[in-house]
Motif scaffolding. Sequence first.
Motif, mmCIF file in Angstrom:
data_model
loop_
_atom_site.group_PDB
_atom_site.id
_atom_site.type_symbol
_atom_site.label_atom_id
_atom_site.label_comp_id
_atom_site.label_asym_id
_atom_site.label_seq_id
_atom_site.Cartn_x
_atom_site.Cartn_y
_atom_site.Cartn_z
ATOM 1 N N ILE A 46 -4.715 5.930 -1.330
ATOM 2 C CA ILE A 46 -5.007 5.106 -0.155
ATOM 3 C C ILE A 46 -6.361 5.544 0.407
ATOM 4 C CG2 ILE A 46 -4.185 4.349 2.114
ATOM 5 C CD1 ILE A 46 -1.397 5.117 1.323
ATOM 6 N N THR A 80 0.834 -1.207 0.000
ATOM 7 C CA THR A 80 0.000 0.000 0.000
ATOM 8 C C THR A 80 0.867 1.255 0.000
ATOM 9 O OG1 THR A 80 -1.662 -1.224 1.241
ATOM 10 C CG2 THR A 80 -1.872 1.177 1.225
ATOM 11 N N GLN A 134 -7.868 3.725 5.758
ATOM 12 C CA GLN A 134 -6.542 3.122 5.957
ATOM 13 C C GLN A 134 -5.514 4.168 6.380
ATOM 14 O OE1 GLN A 134 -7.123 0.462 2.093
ATOM 15 N NE2 GLN A 134 -5.130 0.112 2.986
#
Lengths: 376, 246
Positions: A338, A250, A342
Amino acid sequence: MKFGIFFEMSTPMPLRDGIEKQVYDNALEQARLADALGFDFVWAVEHHFLEEYSHCSAPEVVLTAVAAQTEQIRVGHGAVVCVPEMNHPIRVAERAATLDLISNGRLELGTARSSTWTELGGFEVDPDDTKKTWDEFVRVLPRLFGPEPLAYEGRCFSMPERNVLPKPLQQPHPPLWVTVTSPGTELDAADRGIGCLGVAAAGYAEQERRTREYHRRIQLCDPVSSVVNDRVSTLNFLYCHEDAQRAAQTGMQLVGTFGLANAHLLWTREAYPTRAYQSLANLAPGSGRSGGSNPANPYGVPEGVCVGSPGQIIDAIKHWESIGIDGINFLLNGLEVIPQVQVLESLRLFAREVMPAFRTGETRAVTPERAGAVTR
Amino acid sequence: MILGSADPEELGCTRPTVASLPRQSFVLDDVVLLQAFYEMPRTAREPVLPPGLHPTNPAALVLQVWRCGDSPWGPFALAQARVQCRSGLRARGFVTGAVCEGSDATRALRDELGFPVRDGRVELQRGYDRVLATVEVDDRPVFELEGEDPDPLSPGDLQYSSTLTLAHLPAGLRLVQIEPQVTLERAERVRPRLLGFDPSALGEPRLEPTTPVSGSVATGRIEIPPVRFVCRPAELAFTGTEKVEG
């Protein structure tokens, strides 16, 4: 070690309905959470016309909103562009003092001169002049904040005797910084006794060299003010997850996307050859940090980048700390790659697992109830 | 992210065929290099680039004129129009069209490096007060570019982006990445003034220089090393780049 979050307000293009509003709302939510979690700074850039990379042209408004919605976190101009075509120095002083009052003395005042032709050309600024105007701004700003009326005759502006109002709450004025993109600007900061707000990529070795030289030079400085700010902070990415592999997957999306947007800027020197812009420096992966040179990270995270598990991030920050860095400011998102949930979880995990490793003996307490309540 | 929107096949209609990319370097000596950097309207930002390339903001047109005193192809002069862009992370100039005076050079630039170049008249006169480039094809003016008031710079202050041409290679239509190494002895900044400009003669009728940004004139040496990479024009550089086997 101080920790901050850093807003570019990067926004995917073409613009879809409500996306800029979403980016701003998300940033304000991140600021509220960062305040509750015990982060030290929220910085907002000033950029103009930089599609995708930064839609943050009125940081004083952003920071006013942050100040109104937070209690302790300091709000930072990261930074005001010190060229008169964009900001008149009197207006810079007025806005900064007002923001310092409204934030209850929480302002940090970064200064800059802009690096892109997109911005300088848009305001018809002569790139040859920006170092000179920046220098004049940083020398005159402390005087504009002073208690007495000032008459001034300078190179980029003049004024008959006037009292610039209001006066800042912090005395003699909020801490001054300069953003450091090009190598060498840290020496300009040192010579003037102002803080070094790093905004470009540098690996450990390069940053250590620059920081050492900054600290040596600032001992000999001719300060622009009666107070010296000798702090050095750097810019980093942050994505923290218990699972190092997921963190890397990520987080590297953020690093790559933001780096790509950064590489697409039209740098001044590319368009306009000048001695005033000697080098290009950016946040693109590979421009200053090499993933290949970081054998400690099997997932391709470049050296020093705060993407990983809490343990990996602690290791990276300890290294930054060991080379004299006082603060790290984090980019949390870029082009909204993102999901906000998160981003907020990453912030919470960082505060829970990483911050304590650097907060021994400090008094600022995190209130878990508030930290949880802000966004849930 | 913002990408070019031109149809590569359509762009390719007018592009040369390169049977094999050169395996040796070309050294150009005694070179005078005039460059002018102009902004272009937004309407010409994406449509002139293939989808593998990102435009700059603002869109930018670079005109380059080289006068080369010595080369493997003898003396020649080249004028090229380039749209400033990004291939992945890198700054590049995508060549839309070029004119060359010197038939051996024209042939080599077209057939070995993929320049969309044709024969014409290219003159570059350098004085202490100005530099003047004149470009014609079939006795019709393409552009006249004047650089006024040369102002000395350090050679290190000048920066040239690498070149991308679009050509038909044995593997198909590809962006050819040419990375000239420029070693300068003297550099000056000039104020550019464009007198007449025929974009169609430079391969792209939508080219429209508007705001002049900068100009420079320099002397030195250019080495064009063997091509290392080509890129599929409809793909981003991260996935579309192919290494040229040496």
